[in-house]
Design a protein around this motif. Structure first.
Motif, PDB file in Angstrom:
ATOM      1  N   ILE A  96     -13.402  18.123 -80.198  1.00 29.86           N
ATOM      2  CA  ILE A  96     -11.990  18.384 -79.990  1.00 29.86           C
ATOM      3  C   ILE A  96     -11.244  17.061 -79.914  1.00 29.86           C
ATOM      4  O   ILE A  96     -11.553  16.204 -79.087  1.00 29.86           O
ATOM      5  N   ALA A  97     -10.271  16.894 -80.796  1.00 28.54           N
ATOM      6  CA  ALA A  97      -9.456  15.681 -80.832  1.00 28.54           C
ATOM      7  C   ALA A  97      -7.990  16.099 -80.878  1.00 28.54           C
ATOM      8  O   ALA A  97      -7.655  17.284 -80.844  1.00 28.54           O
ATOM      9  N   GLY A  98      -7.109  15.113 -80.950  1.00 27.86           N
ATOM     10  CA  GLY A  98      -5.697  15.415 -81.127  1.00 27.86           C
ATOM     11  C   GLY A  98      -4.883  15.245 -79.857  1.00 27.86           C
ATOM     12  O   GLY A  98      -5.178  14.400 -79.006  1.00 27.86           O
ATOM     13  N   ASN A  99      -3.856  16.085 -79.725  1.00 27.56           N
ATOM     14  CA  ASN A  99      -2.910  15.974 -78.623  1.00 27.56           C
ATOM     15  C   ASN A  99      -3.556  16.323 -77.289  1.00 27.56           C
ATOM     16  O   ASN A  99      -4.560  17.030 -77.223  1.00 27.56           O
ATOM     17  N   SER A 100      -2.932  15.854 -76.231  1.00 30.81           N
ATOM     18  CA  SER A 100      -3.437  16.135 -74.892  1.00 30.81           C
ATOM     19  C   SER A 100      -3.241  17.608 -74.533  1.00 30.81           C
ATOM     20  O   SER A 100      -2.383  18.301 -75.084  1.00 30.81           O
ATOM     21  N   VAL A 101      -4.065  18.069 -73.594  1.00 30.23           N
ATOM     22  CA  VAL A 101      -4.020  19.452 -73.115  1.00 30.23           C
ATOM     23  C   VAL A 101      -3.852  19.438 -71.603  1.00 30.23           C
ATOM     24  O   VAL A 101      -4.540  18.680 -70.902  1.00 30.23           O
ATOM     25  N   MET A 116     -21.620  16.954 -76.132  1.00 29.88           N
ATOM     26  CA  MET A 116     -20.413  17.472 -76.772  1.00 29.88           C
ATOM     27  C   MET A 116     -19.234  16.551 -76.454  1.00 29.88           C
ATOM     28  O   MET A 116     -18.814  16.463 -75.303  1.00 29.88           O
ATOM     29  N   PRO A 117     -18.696  15.850 -77.459  1.00 30.06           N
ATOM     30  CA  PRO A 117     -17.585  14.932 -77.209  1.00 30.06           C
ATOM     31  C   PRO A 117     -16.227  15.627 -77.250  1.00 30.06           C
ATOM     32  O   PRO A 117     -15.971  16.467 -78.107  1.00 30.06           O
ATOM     33  N   VAL A 118     -15.372  15.253 -76.314  1.00 28.93           N
ATOM     34  CA  VAL A 118     -13.994  15.738 -76.282  1.00 28.93           C
ATOM     35  C   VAL A 118     -13.094  14.511 -76.303  1.00 28.93           C
ATOM     36  O   VAL A 118     -13.080  13.718 -75.353  1.00 28.93           O
ATOM     37  N   ASP A 119     -12.350  14.326 -77.392  1.00 29.32           N
ATOM     38  CA  ASP A 119     -11.613  13.087 -77.609  1.00 29.32           C
ATOM     39  C   ASP A 119     -10.134  13.180 -77.244  1.00 29.32           C
ATOM     40  O   ASP A 119      -9.439  12.157 -77.258  1.00 29.32           O
ATOM     41  N   SER A 139     -24.779  17.895 -72.146  1.00 28.30           N
ATOM     42  CA  SER A 139     -23.793  17.009 -71.528  1.00 28.30           C
ATOM     43  C   SER A 139     -22.423  17.224 -72.162  1.00 28.30           C
ATOM     44  O   SER A 139     -22.308  17.591 -73.330  1.00 28.30           O
ATOM     45  N   LEU A 140     -21.405  16.993 -71.363  1.00 24.25           N
ATOM     46  CA  LEU A 140     -20.007  17.047 -71.789  1.00 24.25           C
ATOM     47  C   LEU A 140     -19.450  15.642 -71.654  1.00 24.25           C
ATOM     48  O   LEU A 140     -19.539  15.025 -70.590  1.00 24.25           O
ATOM     49  N   GLU A 141     -18.867  15.121 -72.735  1.00 24.36           N
ATOM     50  CA  GLU A 141     -18.374  13.749 -72.746  1.00 24.36           C
ATOM     51  C   GLU A 141     -16.860  13.756 -72.888  1.00 24.36           C
ATOM     52  O   GLU A 141     -16.318  14.098 -73.941  1.00 24.36           O
TER      53      GLU A 141
END
Length: 199
Positions: A96-101, A116-119, A139-141
């Motif tokens: 998941i990339a892009g705008n903030s949530v 699992m990367p979250v960018d 793992s969650l990154e």
């Protein structure tokens, strides 16, 4: 089954208030809706209706579900100022990339192993903001900036949660569960709240 209007809800023993149930369409409109990613679009944009079940693009307050199977796993949040009730991911291949949530509830992963990367950046939107890697070998990154705002987030689960980014805000966080939390940022965190460990 649904309660009819004007049903008397009797209090439990020791409780001194009773309530009358009335269906309220205004309140019902604020209940979270589930948006399920299918990834059938020509790109991985969240704004593309073809990427979502029933062509239903996420709106504020929705639960976003990313199931184990999908047409594509690389996704980009191009929606502006999205407030998500929760994010649930079940395949290690998601990115998941892009705008903030703004996260109003939980960010939960159910993949069994791997990282699992979250960018994208994430901002805590309530005291219920929770990050959880459910399985021990997973793992969650969280690579994007993490803003606790004024709230106290929770890191939970049996897996590892890695935070290479800066954690900011006036809130703090609580670590629960049997998993590992690793704060790995090369820049000092700036959050001001307390850290509580319950293990």
């Amino acid at each position: 089954n649904y309660l009819p209007n004007n049903t008397l809800l009797k209090p439990a023993r020791g409780v001194h208030k009773a309530y009358v149930w009335r269906a309220d369409p205004l309140v019902a409109s604020f209940l979270p809706r589930k948006r399920v990613w299918i990834g059938n679009g020509a790109n991985g944009l969240w704004s593309n209706p073809a990427n979502w079940q029933s062509n239903a693009v996420p709106e504020n307050g929705d639960d976003l579900v990313f199931p184990a199977t999908a047409g594509r796993f690389t996704t980009t949040n191009d929606l502006a100022a999205l407030n998500a009730m929760s994010l649930i991911l079940s395949n290690v291949n998601y990115r998941i990339a892009g705008n903030s949530v703004v996260l109003l509830g939980g960010f939960t992963t159910f993949h069994t192993s791997g990282s699992m990367p979250v960018d994208c950046a994430i901002t805590a939107g309530t005291v219920n903001t929770t990050f959880s890697a459910r399985n021990a070998a997973a793992s969650l990154e969280l690579n994007g900036a993490l803003d606790l705002s004024v709230f106290a987030a929770t890191f939970d689960g049996s897996g590892t949660i890695r935070v290479p980014s800066v954690i900011s805000g006036s809130g703090g966080f609580t670590k629960t569960g049997t998993g590992t939390l690793r704060l790995e940022g090369s820049t000092a965190n700036s959050f001001a709240g307390p850290v509580v460990v319950k293990q």
